[in-house]
Design a protein around this motif. Sequence first.
Motif, short mmCIF file in Angstrom:
data_model
loop_
_atom_site.label_atom_id
_atom_site.label_comp_id
_atom_site.label_asym_id
_atom_site.label_seq_id
_atom_site.Cartn_x
_atom_site.Cartn_y
_atom_site.Cartn_z
N UNK A 14 65.27 -43.59 -98.36
CA UNK A 14 64.00 -43.12 -97.79
C UNK A 14 62.98 -42.97 -98.91
N UNK A 15 61.73 -43.29 -98.63
CA UNK A 15 60.68 -43.21 -99.64
C UNK A 15 59.71 -42.08 -99.30
N UNK A 16 59.54 -41.16 -100.26
CA UNK A 16 58.49 -40.15 -100.14
C UNK A 16 57.26 -40.71 -100.85
N UNK A 17 56.18 -40.83 -100.11
CA UNK A 17 54.92 -41.35 -100.63
C UNK A 17 53.95 -40.17 -100.72
N UNK A 18 53.50 -39.86 -101.94
CA UNK A 18 52.60 -38.72 -102.12
C UNK A 18 51.35 -38.86 -101.26
N UNK A 19 50.86 -40.06 -101.06
CA UNK A 19 49.65 -40.27 -100.26
C UNK A 19 49.87 -39.88 -98.80
N UNK A 20 51.09 -40.09 -98.29
CA UNK A 20 51.39 -39.80 -96.88
C UNK A 20 51.99 -38.42 -96.68
N UNK A 21 52.63 -37.86 -97.70
CA UNK A 21 53.30 -36.57 -97.55
C UNK A 21 54.49 -36.67 -96.61
N UNK A 23 54.53 -34.81 -93.17
CA UNK A 23 53.97 -33.84 -92.21
C UNK A 23 55.01 -33.19 -91.30
N UNK A 24 56.07 -33.93 -90.94
CA UNK A 24 57.10 -33.36 -90.07
C UNK A 24 57.83 -32.19 -90.74
N UNK A 25 57.82 -32.17 -92.08
CA UNK A 25 58.46 -31.09 -92.83
C UNK A 25 57.44 -30.10 -93.39
N UNK A 26 56.17 -30.23 -92.97
CA UNK A 26 55.14 -29.31 -93.43
C UNK A 26 54.54 -29.67 -94.78
N UNK A 27 54.77 -30.90 -95.26
CA UNK A 27 54.23 -31.35 -96.54
C UNK A 27 53.01 -32.23 -96.23
N UNK A 28 51.83 -31.73 -96.57
CA UNK A 28 50.58 -32.41 -96.23
C UNK A 28 50.39 -33.71 -97.02
N UNK A 29 49.68 -34.68 -96.41
CA UNK A 29 49.32 -35.88 -97.17
C UNK A 29 48.59 -35.50 -98.45
N UNK A 30 48.89 -36.22 -99.52
CA UNK A 30 48.27 -35.94 -100.81
C UNK A 30 49.03 -34.93 -101.65
N UNK A 31 50.17 -34.43 -101.15
CA UNK A 31 50.96 -33.45 -101.90
C UNK A 31 51.74 -34.15 -103.01
N UNK A 32 51.50 -33.72 -104.22
CA UNK A 32 52.18 -34.29 -105.38
C UNK A 32 53.65 -33.86 -105.38
N UNK A 33 54.48 -34.71 -105.94
CA UNK A 33 55.93 -34.47 -105.98
C UNK A 33 56.26 -33.11 -106.57
N UNK A 34 55.60 -32.78 -107.69
CA UNK A 34 55.89 -31.52 -108.37
C UNK A 34 55.47 -30.30 -107.56
N UNK A 35 54.66 -30.50 -106.52
CA UNK A 35 54.20 -29.38 -105.69
C UNK A 35 55.06 -29.17 -104.45
N UNK A 36 56.04 -30.04 -104.24
CA UNK A 36 56.97 -29.87 -103.12
C UNK A 36 58.00 -28.82 -103.51
#
Length: 56
Positions: A14-21, A23-36
């Motif tokens: 599975x690919x986590x794309x910072x641009x897409x975030x 959202x189903x897990x509450x991680x907004x689009x634009x969220x940087x990896x280090x901020x998860x």
Amino acid sequence: MSGFRKFQCLECEHIYDEAKGDPDSGIAPGTRWEDIPDDWECPICGAPKDFFREMK
């Protein structure tokens, strides 16, 4: 913001794309990896965050 990165799960690919975030897990689009949060898990297989590697 620019230069979004992608990170791939070593378990299920599975690919986590910072641009897409994640959202189903509450991680907004634009969220940087280090901020998860460190307890975030792969939404597909449940692997921990440290099972992801940055895609080059």
